[in-house]
Design a protein around this motif. Structure first.
Motif, PDB file in Angstrom:
ATOM      1  N   LEU A 172       0.900  -1.101   0.102  1.00 31.00           N
ATOM      2  CA  LEU A 172       0.053   0.171   0.038  1.00 31.00           C
ATOM      3  C   LEU A 172       0.966   1.137   0.001  1.00 31.00           C
ATOM      4  CD1 LEU A 172      -2.734  -1.069   2.390  1.00 31.00           C
ATOM      5  CD2 LEU A 172      -2.643  -1.446  -0.084  1.00 31.00           C
ATOM      6  N   PHE A 173       2.047   1.086   0.762  1.00 25.43           N
ATOM      7  CA  PHE A 173       2.778   2.423   0.626  1.00 25.43           C
ATOM      8  C   PHE A 173       4.271   1.599   0.526  1.00 25.43           C
ATOM      9  CE2 PHE A 173      -0.702   4.544   3.151  1.00 25.43           C
ATOM     10  CZ  PHE A 173      -0.508   5.587   2.442  1.00 25.43           C
ATOM     11  N   PRO A 174       5.393   2.451  -0.023  1.00 26.33           N
ATOM     12  CA  PRO A 174       6.683   1.800  -0.174  1.00 26.33           C
ATOM     13  C   PRO A 174       7.083   1.564   1.197  1.00 26.33           C
ATOM     14  CG  PRO A 174       6.362   3.878  -1.539  1.00 26.33           C
ATOM     15  CD  PRO A 174       5.192   3.648  -0.688  1.00 26.33           C
ATOM     16  N   PRO A 175       7.829   0.701   1.324  1.00 27.20           N
ATOM     17  CA  PRO A 175       8.671   0.079   2.524  1.00 27.20           C
ATOM     18  C   PRO A 175       9.560   1.205   2.741  1.00 27.20           C
ATOM     19  CG  PRO A 175       9.606  -1.139   0.852  1.00 27.20           C
ATOM     20  CD  PRO A 175       8.417  -0.614   0.276  1.00 27.20           C
ATOM     21  N   GLY A 176       9.620   1.358   4.283  1.00 29.02           N
ATOM     22  CA  GLY A 176      10.714   2.331   4.693  1.00 29.02           C
ATOM     23  C   GLY A 176      10.083   3.612   5.561  1.00 29.02           C
ATOM     24  N   ALA A 177      10.715   4.745   5.548  1.00 26.11           N
ATOM     25  CA  ALA A 177      10.322   5.835   6.137  1.00 26.11           C
ATOM     26  C   ALA A 177      10.082   6.947   5.348  1.00 26.11           C
ATOM     27  CB  ALA A 177      11.167   6.366   7.370  1.00 26.11           C
ATOM     28  N   TRP A 178       8.817   7.444   5.017  1.00 20.71           N
ATOM     29  CA  TRP A 178       8.565   8.657   4.187  1.00 20.71           C
ATOM     30  C   TRP A 178       7.461   9.702   4.636  1.00 20.71           C
ATOM     31  CZ3 TRP A 178      11.846   7.819   0.219  1.00 20.71           C
ATOM     32  CH2 TRP A 178      12.290   6.386  -0.048  1.00 20.71           C
ATOM     33  N   VAL A 179       7.580  10.538   3.962  1.00 14.05           N
ATOM     34  CA  VAL A 179       6.683  11.805   4.414  1.00 14.05           C
ATOM     35  C   VAL A 179       5.963  12.254   2.954  1.00 14.05           C
ATOM     36  CG1 VAL A 179       6.200  14.085   5.322  1.00 14.05           C
ATOM     37  CG2 VAL A 179       7.794  12.671   6.337  1.00 14.05           C
ATOM     38  N   PHE A 180       4.888  12.296   2.831  1.00 15.85           N
ATOM     39  CA  PHE A 180       4.006  12.665   1.555  1.00 15.85           C
ATOM     40  C   PHE A 180       3.223  13.897   1.724  1.00 15.85           C
ATOM     41  CE2 PHE A 180       4.855   8.096   1.178  1.00 15.85           C
ATOM     42  CZ  PHE A 180       5.559   7.951   0.074  1.00 15.85           C
ATOM     43  N   PRO A 181       2.946  14.589   0.682  1.00 16.13           N
ATOM     44  CA  PRO A 181       1.896  15.766   0.841  1.00 16.13           C
ATOM     45  C   PRO A 181       0.625  15.125   0.877  1.00 16.13           C
ATOM     46  CG  PRO A 181       3.047  15.632  -1.223  1.00 16.13           C
ATOM     47  CD  PRO A 181       3.855  14.713  -0.467  1.00 16.13           C
ATOM     48  N   ALA A 182      -0.217  15.520   1.810  1.00 14.18           N
ATOM     49  CA  ALA A 182      -1.579  14.926   1.844  1.00 14.18           C
ATOM     50  C   ALA A 182      -2.470  16.197   2.019  1.00 14.18           C
ATOM     51  CB  ALA A 182      -1.720  14.292   3.325  1.00 14.18           C
ATOM     52  N   ASP A 183      -3.669  15.680   1.875  1.00 13.90           N
ATOM     53  CA  ASP A 183      -4.940  16.550   1.883  1.00 13.90           C
ATOM     54  C   ASP A 183      -5.439  16.774   3.575  1.00 13.90           C
ATOM     55  OD1 ASP A 183      -7.309  18.001   0.399  1.00 13.90           O
ATOM     56  OD2 ASP A 183      -8.397  16.762   1.958  1.00 13.90           O
TER      57      ASP A 183
END
Length: 292
Positions: free
Chosen positions: A19-30
């Protein structure tokens, strides 16, 4: 290195993978979607079921309601799936033949499924989710063949892969199958352990909902983002009045297993960060392992 939110997302049957890439990420969101999900999850994590020994013995199903969370998915998921269907990626042209051979399809069928168009001598551009889903099916077929699996098992996996190549296929997921059953969860408790409470993991369902707060094509953003107020979507205050419990009953509660989801939080951003988060929020996701 950066990634897109759903660059590895695949569908097998009607269930989502990676569902999301593995690891630690921050994405822009609504921000509006994230706040709506936070409110829905507050209600979700307060739902409790007291399962009696008689119910465990009789194995009468009793699914969680999850009205707020399922309502959120019903409102928000279709738009995400439509955007996901339009997401495209570069694909090695040679992979078309590899996928066709693995799944018993023609090259034309795979090319049509990918909606592929040539971009260079060795590359095509095609549907990201179709490529991921066909690749997942091909990998599973290869493993089953190596294990000399029964023909019925192999045929089932081939069927799931070939469904993705159908012109009518869309990357829709069926979240109803992910709603846990309280009696089933309680029946997994060893009576000899003396346990009177059990947590049932709903991480996959929560991650499906969290996806809806982010455009599938959104790239992860860099930076430490200090000074933001982060709110958890995985560790909400689940305090609620406990239902009446008969002697020997097991209390079943929903939770998100930290073994899979190390971090799932969102934060509203100030005006200075709107350039990287035009939707008004950031979503931080850390998956301990690749859930594919």
């Amino acid at each position: 290195m950066t990634v897109r939110c759903a660059e590895r997302f695949a569908v097998r049957g009607r269930q989502g993978r990676a569902l999301f890439p593995p690891g630690a990420w921050v994405f822009p969101a609504d921000l509006e979607a994230a706040q709506e999900l936070h409110a829905a999850l507050q209600a979700t994590f307060r739902e409790r079921h007291a399962v009696t020994p008689a119910e465990i013995e009789g194995q009468v199903p009793r699914a969680f309601a999850f009205d707020d969370l399922l309502g959120f998915l019903a409102r928000r998921r279709p738009a995400f799936d439509r955007a996901l269907a339009g997401m495209r990626s570069p694909i090695a042209a040679s992979r078309i033949a590899t996928l066709a051979a693995a799944l018993g399809l023609s090259r034309d069928e795979v090319t049509a499924a990918l909606r592929a168009r040539a971009t260079g001598a060795d590359l095509v551009e095609g549907s990201t989710v179709v490529d991921n889903s066909l690749s997942l099916a091909a990998q599973r077929v290869d493993v089953l063949r190596e294990l000399a699996a029964d023909d019925a098992v192999l045929d089932r996996e081939l069927e799931l892969g070939r469904l993705v190549a159908q012109p009518s296929w869309t990357p829709q997921v069926d979240w109803s199958e992910l709603v846990p059953d309280a009696v089933e969860a309680a029946s997994c408790v060893d009576p000899a352990s003396g346990a009177v409470e059990v947590d049932v993991d709903i991480a996959h369902l929560v991650l499906l909902a969290a996806q809806c707060c982010v455009d599938p094509t959104a790239h992860a953003v860099r930076g430490d983002h200090d000074g933001l107020v982060w709110m958890s979507l995985a560790e909400l205050d689940g305090d609620a009045p406990a239902p009446e419990r008969a002697p020997g009953s097991i209390l079943v509660r929903p939770s998100v297993a930290a073994e899979e989801v190390e971090r799932l939080e969102f934060a509203a951003v100030p005006a200075a960060l709107r350039a990287i988060a035009p939707g008004g929020a950031l979503l931080a996701v850390t998956l301990v392992e690749d859930e594919a």
